[in-house]
Design a protein around this motif. Structure first.
Motif, PDB file in Angstrom:
ATOM      1  N   ALA A  23       6.041 -67.665  61.599  1.00  0.00           N
ATOM      2  CA  ALA A  23       6.804 -66.442  61.869  1.00  0.00           C
ATOM      3  C   ALA A  23       5.951 -65.381  62.569  1.00  0.00           C
ATOM      4  O   ALA A  23       6.456 -64.346  62.974  1.00  0.00           O
ATOM      5  CB  ALA A  23       7.389 -65.889  60.573  1.00  0.00           C
ATOM      6  N   ASP A  78       4.803 -71.355  56.943  1.00  0.00           N
ATOM      7  CA  ASP A  78       6.011 -70.705  57.458  1.00  0.00           C
ATOM      8  C   ASP A  78       5.712 -69.272  57.888  1.00  0.00           C
ATOM      9  O   ASP A  78       6.239 -68.781  58.887  1.00  0.00           O
ATOM     10  CB  ASP A  78       7.113 -70.712  56.394  1.00  0.00           C
ATOM     11  N   GLN A 126      12.476 -67.662  62.433  1.00  0.00           N
ATOM     12  CA  GLN A 126      11.476 -68.689  62.107  1.00  0.00           C
ATOM     13  C   GLN A 126      10.198 -68.527  62.916  1.00  0.00           C
ATOM     14  O   GLN A 126       9.117 -68.865  62.461  1.00  0.00           O
ATOM     15  CB  GLN A 126      12.052 -70.088  62.346  1.00  0.00           C
ATOM     16  N   LEU A 138       8.951 -77.326  64.091  1.00  0.00           N
ATOM     17  CA  LEU A 138      10.402 -77.210  63.935  1.00  0.00           C
ATOM     18  C   LEU A 138      11.168 -78.419  64.462  1.00  0.00           C
ATOM     19  O   LEU A 138      12.321 -78.629  64.113  1.00  0.00           O
ATOM     20  CB  LEU A 138      10.905 -75.944  64.629  1.00  0.00           C
TER      21      LEU A 138
END
Ligand SMILES: [Zn+2]
Length: 567
Positions: free
Chosen positions: A295, A291, A349, A282
């Protein structure tokens, strides 16, 4: 931008060095599976040959179907003066069957002379022989250069020589270890860059991304591989900078980053791989996981905490319960305008959520905002708002505080609605605490009991109603609260078997004098977890058992409301 990075997890080896952490083979296999799903490339499973548990792990891990990770076995180079083929540590590494072996050797002149008590030449021969032999047996070999930074600072030539012999023998990774954890990030970065230059390896992260597969550049290739080795970085958190140091090492040219989940590890811990992954992805533009895997970070962090039986640290960056907390109502207006106003990343995220601290409920407006911020998705009438506000104020006067207990607040809101059906209702309970001398045949009392406890027996009897049915159960515990907890779960498990996943992770008691002045009351705050979510509930009363009961019942009720409507 796609910068290369390689994640190497050592939770199962270095992580278990932290005091109080002990993992069974089942635990280790479960964590392995989870790390594989997270997208970690290498999982160091343990110390080959050090104990039967690790050997069993290596035997059984071969049956797991791993999609992303290779399992690595950790061990020493051959002993001084020994023949490599007969060395028990080398043999154990081979017997582990792990496709990757990580051998640790000394790169510090001081350590070789004073600790190992052998000559500098013999130490280099130990490294070379061990790598050569393991390579010849078809293993990939990584070399952990122990005490590298300290060794480099006092004798850089010798430290580099240790790396060179490992590389020449065919080690694929040269891992620079800050074994004592005393090196600060700028120094780690500088030395990593110097080492890369001295060994003719590609430079920092940016440079590496330009040429992902290093082209021949005139430097001799290590024998046996045809490819150049890459650097790795292994840091410890003794100066509270392990994550920063690991990232500095990566930015200065290391390909592989070693760390542990939640930073578990010897002394103050290892570099926290959870924060490293989040920062790489990030903040630093690297792609190390998908992704969806990113998460899952919060879930992985809490899952591993659960398995090692540690309370998830609420203030842990990225994944802690309070990592994205704000006081309800205070920043609410700004957050409504833009979610980014008071948070550095969107919590989703990394799989986390905003925690809303329920405080300063001034009026109907703030109740409405809180209900919205908590994501309860309920339409409340003015009458509902008034009822909730009155309930909260009355309870605060009796010693409740919802700031640390948003799950209890949520239940207050739900219960204020006319169509709410509680998953269970308490009819009554009774708790008996009895001093039974001679229980379990023991002749002594007090401190001589196993675990330092006494012969006190606590037993709780409860009556609960679930729908139309009334249930009567009894259970023992090591105290009145745990007996109540056990009895309540015993009753509810018949209806909600999944309840076994819920674990009490924290229990806090405070005497509160604030409030109406009718004398001191006791506030109990309970934190619970189910391996994914964490929630907190509160109870207050002049009686500690009742306060505990209220918090306990709220905890289970909150979980049931969210998870177990399938009676
Ligand atoms: Zn270490």
């Amino acid at each position: 931008m796609d910068r290369q990075v390689e994640l190497y997890d050592t939770t199962l080896r270095d992580g278990t060095q932290q005091e109080g952490i002990s993992l069974s083979v089942e635990d280790k296999l479960a964590i392995t599976q989870r790390l594989d799903e997270l997208g970690v490339q290498y999982i160091e499973g343990g110390y080959a040959g050090a104990n039967p548990k690790d050997d069993e792990y290596f035997r059984r891990v071969r049956t797991l179907k791993l999609r992303n990770a290779q399992v690595a076995a950790f061990g020493n180079t051959r002993r001084a003066g020994a023949k490599v083929a007969e060395d028990p540590s080398i043999k154990a590494l081979l017997d582990s069957g792990a496709p990757v072996v990580t051998i640790v050797g000394k790169a510090s002149e001081f350590q070789v002379k004073k600790v190992l008590g052998t000559s500098l030449e013999e130490n280099l021969a130990m490294i070379a022989d061990s790598v050569t032999h393991l390579k010849a047996q078809g293993r990939r070999v990584f070399f952990d250069a122990e005490h590298f930074f300290d060794g480099y600072k006092s004798n850089p030539d010798y430290a580099l020589q240790a790396l060179r012999v490992a590389a020449d023998a065919g080690a694929e990774r040269l891992v620079l270890c800050d074994t004592n954890g005393g090196t600060l990030p700028d120094e780690v970065g500088r030395i990593t860059a110097e080492v890369g230059k001295a060994l003719g390896l590609p430079g920092g992260a940016a440079e590496r991304s330009a040429s992902p597969s290093p082209a021949p550049d005139g430097h001799p290739s290590p024998r046996g591989t045809g490819a150049k080795p890459a650097l790795g970085i292994h840091t410890h958190n003794d100066t509270d900078t392990a994550v920063a140091a690991a990232l500095a090492g990566w930015q200065a040219g290391a390909l592989q980053i070693q760390g542990t989940v939640n930073g578990y590890g010897e002394r103050t811990g290892n570099a926290n791989l959870i924060s490293i992954i989040a920062n790489l992805q990030l903040k630093l533009g690297a792609t190390c996981v998908t992704d969806a895997q990113l998460a899952s970070l919060t879930g992985v962090s809490r899952y591993v905490a659960e398995v090692v039986n540690r309370r998830p640290f609420p203030f842990q960056p990225f994944v802690g319960r309070s990592a994205f907390a704000h006081k309800g109502g205070l920043h609410a207006a700004a957050i409504e305008k833009s979610a980014q106003t008071y948070q550095h990343i969107p919590p989703e995220q990394v799989g986390n959520v905003n925690a809303v601290l329920v405080s300063e409920l001034a009026g109907r407006g703030s109740v409405a905002r809180l209900v919205r911020e908590l994501g309860l998705g309920m339409e409340l009438t003015d009458a509902d708002h008034r009822r909730i506000l009155k309930h909260v104020k009355d309870h605060e006067a009796r010693g409740f505080s919802y700031e640390d207990a948003d799950a209890s607040f949520e239940l207050v809101v739900r219960r204020s609605l006319p169509n709410y059906e509680p998953p269970f209702e308490l009819v009554d309970f009774m708790v008996v605490v009895q001093d039974r001398i001679g229980r379990r045949g023991a002749v002594s009392r007090g401190a001589e009991q196993p675990g330092g406890g006494s012969a006190l027996l606590s037993e709780a009897t409860i009556k609960v109603r679930v729908g139309e049915q009334e249930l009567h159960t009894a259970a023992e515990g090591n105290g009145p609260v745990s007996a109540l907890d056990a009895a309540l779960r015993k009753a509810l498990r018949q209806f909600y078997p999944n309840l076994k996943d819920v674990r009490l992770t924290d229990y806090k008691v405070r005497v509160v004098n604030e409030g109406s002045g009718t004398g001191a009351s006791v506030r109990v705050t309970i934190e619970s977890a189910d391996g994914g979510s964490i929630w907190r509930t509160v109870g207050a009363s002049e009686n500690i058992i009742e306060a505990s009961w209220l918090a306990l019942a709220d905890s289970l009720e909150w979980w049931l409301v969210h998870n177990a409507r399938e009676r």
